[in-house]
Design an enzyme around this catalytic site. Sequence first.
Site, PDB file in Angstrom:
ATOM      1  N   TRP A   1      -6.496  12.079   4.349  1.00 40.51           N
ATOM      2  CA  TRP A   1      -6.339  12.389   2.924  1.00 40.51           C
ATOM      3  C   TRP A   1      -4.943  12.022   2.398  1.00 40.51           C
ATOM      4  CZ3 TRP A   1      -9.091  17.537   1.186  1.00 40.51           C
ATOM      5  CH2 TRP A   1     -10.375  17.596   1.738  1.00 40.51           C
TER       6      TRP A   1
ATOM      7  N   ALA B   1      -4.959  -2.263   5.630  1.00 41.19           N
ATOM      8  CA  ALA B   1      -6.302  -1.786   5.969  1.00 41.19           C
ATOM      9  C   ALA B   1      -7.218  -1.901   4.758  1.00 41.19           C
ATOM     10  CB  ALA B   1      -6.243  -0.316   6.407  1.00 41.19           C
TER      11      ALA B   1
ATOM     12  N   LYS C   1     -12.831   1.887  11.466  1.00 42.43           N
ATOM     13  CA  LYS C   1     -11.538   2.436  11.918  1.00 42.43           C
ATOM     14  C   LYS C   1     -11.604   2.759  13.415  1.00 42.43           C
ATOM     15  CE  LYS C   1      -8.386   2.917   9.760  1.00 42.43           C
ATOM     16  NZ  LYS C   1      -7.341   1.908   9.419  1.00 42.43           N
TER      17      LYS C   1
ATOM     18  N   GLY D   1       0.830  -1.206   0.000  1.00 40.95           N
ATOM     19  CA  GLY D   1       0.000   0.000   0.000  1.00 40.95           C
ATOM     20  C   GLY D   1       0.864   1.256   0.000  1.00 40.95           C
ATOM     21  N   GLN D   2       0.208   2.408  -0.096  1.00 41.13           N
ATOM     22  CA  GLN D   2       1.009   3.640  -0.226  1.00 41.13           C
ATOM     23  C   GLN D   2       1.761   3.978   1.067  1.00 41.13           C
ATOM     24  OE1 GLN D   2      -1.211   7.152  -1.264  1.00 41.13           O
ATOM     25  NE2 GLN D   2      -3.008   6.576  -0.103  1.00 41.13           N
TER      26      GLN D   2
ATOM     27  N   TYR E   1     -16.914   2.835   6.944  1.00 41.23           N
ATOM     28  CA  TYR E   1     -15.446   2.838   7.008  1.00 41.23           C
ATOM     29  C   TYR E   1     -14.978   3.475   8.319  1.00 41.23           C
ATOM     30  CZ  TYR E   1     -10.675   4.526   6.127  1.00 41.23           C
ATOM     31  OH  TYR E   1      -9.343   4.825   6.238  1.00 41.23           O
TER      32      TYR E   1
ATOM     33  N   ASP F   1      -9.331  10.436   9.888  1.00 44.65           N
ATOM     34  CA  ASP F   1     -10.156  11.611  10.187  1.00 44.65           C
ATOM     35  C   ASP F   1     -11.643  11.287  10.038  1.00 44.65           C
ATOM     36  OD1 ASP F   1      -9.587  11.224   7.443  1.00 44.65           O
ATOM     37  OD2 ASP F   1     -10.047  13.303   6.950  1.00 44.65           O
TER      38      ASP F   1
HETATM   39  N1  LIG Z   1      -5.826   6.641   2.112  1.00 41.89           N
HETATM   40  C1  LIG Z   1      -6.265   7.635   2.879  1.00 41.89           C
HETATM   41  O1  LIG Z   1      -6.663   8.704   2.405  1.00 41.89           O
HETATM   42  C2  LIG Z   1      -6.262   7.476   4.382  1.00 41.89           C
HETATM   43  C3  LIG Z   1      -6.737   8.531   5.173  1.00 41.89           C
HETATM   44  C4  LIG Z   1      -6.728   8.386   6.568  1.00 41.89           C
HETATM   45  C5  LIG Z   1      -6.237   7.214   7.130  1.00 41.89           C
HETATM   46  N2  LIG Z   1      -5.799   6.211   6.329  1.00 41.89           N
HETATM   47  C6  LIG Z   1      -5.300   4.988   6.957  1.00 41.89           C
HETATM   48  O2  LIG Z   1      -3.908   4.908   6.711  1.00 41.89           O
HETATM   49  C7  LIG Z   1      -3.508   3.546   6.607  1.00 41.89           C
HETATM   50  C8  LIG Z   1      -2.743   3.313   5.323  1.00 41.89           C
HETATM   51  O3  LIG Z   1      -3.603   3.577   4.223  1.00 41.89           O
HETATM   52  P1  LIG Z   1      -3.100   3.553   2.715  1.00 41.89           P
HETATM   53  O4  LIG Z   1      -3.648   4.749   2.053  1.00 41.89           O
HETATM   54  O5  LIG Z   1      -1.640   3.249   2.654  1.00 41.89           O
HETATM   55  O6  LIG Z   1      -3.922   2.293   2.165  1.00 41.89           O
HETATM   56  P2  LIG Z   1      -3.692   1.457   0.826  1.00 41.89           P
HETATM   57  O7  LIG Z   1      -2.772   2.133  -0.123  1.00 41.89           O
HETATM   58  O8  LIG Z   1      -5.080   1.078   0.372  1.00 41.89           O
HETATM   59  O9  LIG Z   1      -2.955   0.167   1.363  1.00 41.89           O
HETATM   60  C9  LIG Z   1      -3.602  -0.750   2.197  1.00 41.89           C
HETATM   61  C10 LIG Z   1      -2.873  -2.049   2.064  1.00 41.89           C
HETATM   62  O10 LIG Z   1      -3.513  -3.004   2.923  1.00 41.89           O
HETATM   63  C11 LIG Z   1      -3.566  -4.229   2.221  1.00 41.89           C
HETATM   64  N3  LIG Z   1      -4.649  -5.074   2.691  1.00 41.89           N
HETATM   65  C12 LIG Z   1      -5.980  -4.933   2.528  1.00 41.89           C
HETATM   66  N4  LIG Z   1      -6.632  -5.968   3.075  1.00 41.89           N
HETATM   67  C13 LIG Z   1      -5.687  -6.791   3.583  1.00 41.89           C
HETATM   68  C14 LIG Z   1      -5.732  -8.034   4.263  1.00 41.89           C
HETATM   69  N5  LIG Z   1      -6.894  -8.639   4.531  1.00 41.89           N
HETATM   70  N6  LIG Z   1      -4.560  -8.599   4.651  1.00 41.89           N
HETATM   71  C15 LIG Z   1      -3.381  -7.998   4.394  1.00 41.89           C
HETATM   72  N7  LIG Z   1      -3.268  -6.826   3.734  1.00 41.89           N
HETATM   73  C16 LIG Z   1      -4.416  -6.232   3.339  1.00 41.89           C
HETATM   74  C17 LIG Z   1      -3.808  -3.840   0.770  1.00 41.89           C
HETATM   75  O11 LIG Z   1      -3.418  -4.916  -0.026  1.00 41.89           O
HETATM   76  P3  LIG Z   1      -4.149  -5.192  -1.431  1.00 41.89           P
HETATM   77  O12 LIG Z   1      -3.513  -4.238  -2.374  1.00 41.89           O
HETATM   78  O13 LIG Z   1      -3.825  -6.627  -1.684  1.00 41.89           O
HETATM   79  O14 LIG Z   1      -5.611  -4.940  -1.224  1.00 41.89           O
HETATM   80  C18 LIG Z   1      -2.894  -2.618   0.641  1.00 41.89           C
HETATM   81  O15 LIG Z   1      -1.592  -3.000   0.278  1.00 41.89           O
HETATM   82  C19 LIG Z   1      -4.805   2.730   6.739  1.00 41.89           C
HETATM   83  O16 LIG Z   1      -4.967   2.333   8.066  1.00 41.89           O
HETATM   84  C20 LIG Z   1      -5.883   3.727   6.375  1.00 41.89           C
HETATM   85  O17 LIG Z   1      -7.130   3.393   6.958  1.00 41.89           O
HETATM   86  C21 LIG Z   1      -5.792   6.321   4.973  1.00 41.89           C
END
Ligand SMILES: NC(=O)c1ccc[n+]([C@@H]2O[C@H](COP(=O)([O-])OP(=O)(O)OC[C@H]3O[C@@H](n4cnc5c(N)ncnc54)[C@H](OP(=O)(O)O)[C@@H]3O)[C@@H](O)[C@H]2O)c1
Length: 280
Positions: free
Chosen positions: A148, A65, A130, A24-25, A126, A103
């Site tokens: 974000w 996540a 969380k 993930g990112q 969602y 957030d």
């Molecule tokens: N993105 C946002 O804007 C945002 C904002 C606030 C908070 N957050 C939080 O920040 C954190 C990082 O988010 P991110 O943006 O990096 O998310 P992301 O790019 O969607 O990466 C999430 C990673 O989790 C993996 N994943 C999903 N289900 C899984 C499972 N059952 N077992 C193992 N791995 C799994 C995904 O793998 P696959 O590619 O195989 O699905 C993906 O690599 C998360 O906790 C998110 O809730 C994100």
Amino acid sequence: MEHDIADPLAAGQRKRVVVTGAGGQLGRALLESFPGARGLTRADWDVTFPPPGGLAADLVLHAAAWTDVDGAESDPQGAAAVNVGGVQHAAELGVPLVTWSSDYVFDGTKREPYVESDGPSPLGAYGRTKLHGEGAAGELARVVRTSWLFGPTSKNFLLTMLRLGAERDEVAVVDDQRGSPTYVGHLADSTHQVLELPPGVYHVAAAGDCTWADFAEAIFEDAGLATRVRRISSAEFGAPAPRPAYSVLRSEKGAPELPHWREGLHECLRRLGAAASSPG
Ligand SMILES: NC(=O)c1ccc[n+]([C@@H]2O[C@H](COP(=O)([O-])OP(=O)(O)OC[C@H]3O[C@@H](n4cnc5c(N)ncnc54)[C@H](OP(=O)(O)O)[C@@H]3O)[C@@H](O)[C@H]2O)c1
């Protein structure tokens, strides 16, 4: 400085750092910020299941996540299995844990930044998962609420805008949600400082705030794209999941302060070779 003795990093020991969600990112950014860490993708450990036997870790950076905000509305149990069950499984390793929350645990009715003592009240599935995930993280956890996220990989608003900007003269973007777009590189680097704080919930997001439409305009400007932004309402956009109208996060607990979102944008575009002034 006083350190939590449960944190082997603070004690200066060599440690085995495990990063979940490594594809993930945020996961990718964490692997850059913690050289030598072991990255686990879903193929290595589906976090809806207990940790694989023999997984050795002194510190878990749990970035796996379910992040599909709209998809969580139609499959709340699937989202909870990852965002609640996954955190609980990570906590079962019994070592210090950092996990990231959102957030979207807030309803957005405030008009000044949300601090850690503000009461959460998520609008959608969602955000609810969380929030419950925060509760499942356990006493050794630092829970970092952020907002974000964008970075050079995976799926995010910045990459979507760059793609749409290359295809269209005009893009319609929501202008009635305000938050702080946070660069994953800055967030990942701040984890070292978070580890020096006691376990608990912390707000860590970029400085400054804007609407999605403002962010899109800044992206097009900094990437040298002539694409226009048509400002629309959330109702006009019609996403399945409700989102908070205001979700700026600040810390009242001494959490690390990140650079301004505009700086994060510059850094990310430079990284992508997409900055207007970039030689690459
Ligand atoms: N993105 C946002 O804007 C945002 C904002 C606030 C908070 N957050 C939080 O920040 C954190 C990082 O988010 P991110 O943006 O990096 O998310 P992301 O790019 O969607 O990466 C999430 C990673 O989790 C993996 N994943 C999903 N289900 C899984 C499972 N059952 N077992 C193992 N791995 C799994 C995904 O793998 P696959 O590619 O195989 O699905 C993906 O690599 C998360 O906790 C998110 O809730 C994100």
